[in-house]
Design a protein around this motif. Structure first.
Motif, PDB file in Angstrom:
ATOM      1  N   ALA A 219       0.855  -1.277  -0.099  1.00 25.74           N
ATOM      2  CA  ALA A 219      -0.008  -0.110  -0.128  1.00 25.74           C
ATOM      3  C   ALA A 219       0.772   1.216   0.083  1.00 25.74           C
ATOM      4  CB  ALA A 219      -0.993  -0.105   1.340  1.00 25.74           C
ATOM      5  N   ALA A 220       1.841   1.122   0.716  1.00 24.62           N
ATOM      6  CA  ALA A 220       2.816   2.415   0.752  1.00 24.62           C
ATOM      7  C   ALA A 220       3.459   2.583  -0.547  1.00 24.62           C
ATOM      8  CB  ALA A 220       4.073   2.217   1.793  1.00 24.62           C
ATOM      9  N   GLU A 221       3.826   1.428  -1.320  1.00 22.45           N
ATOM     10  CA  GLU A 221       4.332   1.899  -2.638  1.00 22.45           C
ATOM     11  C   GLU A 221       3.382   2.439  -3.742  1.00 22.45           C
ATOM     12  OE1 GLU A 221       6.009  -0.967  -6.245  1.00 22.45           O
ATOM     13  OE2 GLU A 221       6.518  -1.614  -4.238  1.00 22.45           O
ATOM     14  N   GLN A 222       2.254   1.879  -3.470  1.00 17.99           N
ATOM     15  CA  GLN A 222       1.028   2.660  -4.471  1.00 17.99           C
ATOM     16  C   GLN A 222       0.641   4.143  -3.985  1.00 17.99           C
ATOM     17  OE1 GLN A 222      -1.931  -0.313  -3.970  1.00 17.99           O
ATOM     18  NE2 GLN A 222      -1.210  -1.772  -5.411  1.00 17.99           N
ATOM     19  N   PHE A 223       0.546   4.228  -2.625  1.00 14.87           N
ATOM     20  CA  PHE A 223       0.495   5.608  -2.281  1.00 14.87           C
ATOM     21  C   PHE A 223       1.391   6.669  -2.298  1.00 14.87           C
ATOM     22  CE2 PHE A 223       0.515   8.894   1.248  1.00 14.87           C
ATOM     23  CZ  PHE A 223      -0.910   9.189   1.133  1.00 14.87           C
ATOM     24  N   HIS A 224       2.903   6.103  -2.433  1.00 13.30           N
ATOM     25  CA  HIS A 224       3.755   6.994  -2.957  1.00 13.30           C
ATOM     26  C   HIS A 224       3.873   7.249  -4.432  1.00 13.30           C
ATOM     27  CE1 HIS A 224       7.932   8.811  -3.255  1.00 13.30           C
ATOM     28  NE2 HIS A 224       8.057   8.045  -4.379  1.00 13.30           N
ATOM     29  N   ALA A 225       3.339   6.437  -5.171  1.00 14.39           N
ATOM     30  CA  ALA A 225       3.054   6.666  -6.678  1.00 14.39           C
ATOM     31  C   ALA A 225       1.949   7.633  -6.913  1.00 14.39           C
ATOM     32  CB  ALA A 225       2.849   5.444  -7.626  1.00 14.39           C
ATOM     33  N   TYR A 226       0.805   7.733  -5.943  1.00 16.20           N
ATOM     34  CA  TYR A 226      -0.288   8.428  -6.008  1.00 16.20           C
ATOM     35  C   TYR A 226       0.384   9.744  -5.848  1.00 16.20           C
ATOM     36  CZ  TYR A 226      -4.445  10.701  -5.092  1.00 16.20           C
ATOM     37  OH  TYR A 226      -5.393  11.763  -5.082  1.00 16.20           O
ATOM     38  N   ILE A 227       0.992   9.928  -4.864  1.00 14.80           N
ATOM     39  CA  ILE A 227       1.473  11.422  -4.570  1.00 14.80           C
ATOM     40  C   ILE A 227       2.270  12.160  -5.502  1.00 14.80           C
ATOM     41  CG2 ILE A 227       2.724  12.480  -2.522  1.00 14.80           C
ATOM     42  CD1 ILE A 227      -0.040  11.759  -1.698  1.00 14.80           C
ATOM     43  N   VAL A 228       3.351  11.102  -6.184  1.00 17.30           N
ATOM     44  CA  VAL A 228       4.147  11.534  -7.079  1.00 17.30           C
ATOM     45  C   VAL A 228       3.370  12.263  -8.117  1.00 17.30           C
ATOM     46  CG1 VAL A 228       5.843  11.073  -8.705  1.00 17.30           C
ATOM     47  CG2 VAL A 228       6.196  10.552  -6.257  1.00 17.30           C
ATOM     48  N   LYS A 229       2.326  11.240  -8.590  1.00 19.54           N
ATOM     49  CA  LYS A 229       1.387  11.707  -9.653  1.00 19.54           C
ATOM     50  C   LYS A 229       0.818  12.875  -9.418  1.00 19.54           C
ATOM     51  CE  LYS A 229      -1.132  10.786 -13.775  1.00 19.54           C
ATOM     52  NZ  LYS A 229      -1.366  12.254 -14.182  1.00 19.54           N
ATOM     53  N   LEU A 230       0.132  13.145  -8.023  1.00 20.60           N
ATOM     54  CA  LEU A 230      -0.684  14.203  -7.726  1.00 20.60           C
ATOM     55  C   LEU A 230       0.283  15.451  -7.767  1.00 20.60           C
ATOM     56  CD1 LEU A 230      -3.232  15.357  -6.492  1.00 20.60           C
ATOM     57  CD2 LEU A 230      -2.319  14.836  -4.178  1.00 20.60           C
ATOM     58  N   ALA A 231       1.590  15.515  -7.368  1.00 17.94           N
ATOM     59  CA  ALA A 231       2.404  16.576  -7.448  1.00 17.94           C
ATOM     60  C   ALA A 231       2.751  17.008  -8.729  1.00 17.94           C
ATOM     61  CB  ALA A 231       3.692  16.173  -6.609  1.00 17.94           C
ATOM     62  N   LYS A 232       2.962  15.940  -9.715  1.00 14.41           N
ATOM     63  CA  LYS A 232       3.188  16.357 -11.182  1.00 14.41           C
ATOM     64  C   LYS A 232       2.036  16.840 -11.709  1.00 14.41           C
ATOM     65  CE  LYS A 232       6.757  12.960 -11.979  1.00 14.41           C
ATOM     66  NZ  LYS A 232       7.132  11.663 -12.670  1.00 14.41           N
ATOM     67  N   ASP A 233       0.812  16.361 -11.341  1.00 21.58           N
ATOM     68  CA  ASP A 233      -0.360  17.397 -11.970  1.00 21.58           C
ATOM     69  C   ASP A 233      -0.295  18.467 -11.422  1.00 21.58           C
ATOM     70  OD1 ASP A 233      -0.880  14.933 -13.462  1.00 21.58           O
ATOM     71  OD2 ASP A 233      -2.459  14.270 -12.092  1.00 21.58           O
ATOM     72  N   ALA A 234      -0.122  18.667 -10.196  1.00 18.43           N
ATOM     73  CA  ALA A 234      -0.627  20.067  -9.535  1.00 18.43           C
ATOM     74  C   ALA A 234       0.622  21.064  -9.628  1.00 18.43           C
ATOM     75  CB  ALA A 234      -0.771  19.705  -7.988  1.00 18.43           C
ATOM     76  N   ILE A 235       1.901  20.941  -9.972  1.00 16.45           N
ATOM     77  CA  ILE A 235       2.960  21.675 -10.112  1.00 16.45           C
ATOM     78  C   ILE A 235       2.778  22.735 -11.222  1.00 16.45           C
ATOM     79  CG2 ILE A 235       5.481  22.086 -10.529  1.00 16.45           C
ATOM     80  CD1 ILE A 235       5.725  21.176  -7.942  1.00 16.45           C
ATOM     81  N   PRO A 236       2.474  22.512 -12.306  1.00 16.37           N
ATOM     82  CA  PRO A 236       1.979  23.267 -13.491  1.00 16.37           C
ATOM     83  C   PRO A 236       1.006  24.239 -13.199  1.00 16.37           C
ATOM     84  CG  PRO A 236       2.062  20.983 -14.318  1.00 16.37           C
ATOM     85  CD  PRO A 236       2.166  20.837 -13.041  1.00 16.37           C
ATOM     86  N   LEU A 237       0.290  23.910 -12.441  1.00 18.58           N
ATOM     87  CA  LEU A 237      -0.919  25.203 -11.847  1.00 18.58           C
ATOM     88  C   LEU A 237      -0.484  26.062 -10.983  1.00 18.58           C
ATOM     89  CD1 LEU A 237      -4.013  22.607 -11.971  1.00 18.58           C
ATOM     90  CD2 LEU A 237      -3.406  24.225 -13.609  1.00 18.58           C
ATOM     91  N   ALA A 238       0.457  25.215  -9.937  1.00 19.66           N
ATOM     92  CA  ALA A 238       0.834  25.909  -8.667  1.00 19.66           C
ATOM     93  C   ALA A 238       1.745  27.012  -9.124  1.00 19.66           C
ATOM     94  CB  ALA A 238       1.531  24.955  -7.855  1.00 19.66           C
TER      95      ALA A 238
END
Length: 77
Positions: free
Chosen positions: A16-35
């Protein structure tokens, strides 16, 4: 039978930690261009080599944004 033992729980948590980390990285990559387009980010005084990284403090981490290049990194860094 039908018992969950401690090694099984540890394995489930690590998966679960591995999948959660992958989700957080994807979320950051999606949010940074807007941020980086926000007035608050533009008002910051940053060094030319600013990086936004995801990962462990003083451990393995992945750069998801680099101001030196002004680009969003792909998953290979």
């Amino acid at each position: 039978m039908n018992k969950i033992i401690e090694p099984d729980v540890e394995r489930f948590v690590l998966q679960a930690a591995e999948q959660f980390h992958a989700y957080i990285v994807k979320l950051a990559k999606d949010a940074i261009p807007l941020a980086i387009q926000t007035p608050e980010f533009r008002a910051l005084r940053c060094e030319d080599d600013l990086e936004v990284r995801i990962g462990e403090y003083k451990g393995i981490s992945e750069a998801v944004y680099s101001a030196a290049y002004g680009i969003l990194h792909d998953s290979t860094g």
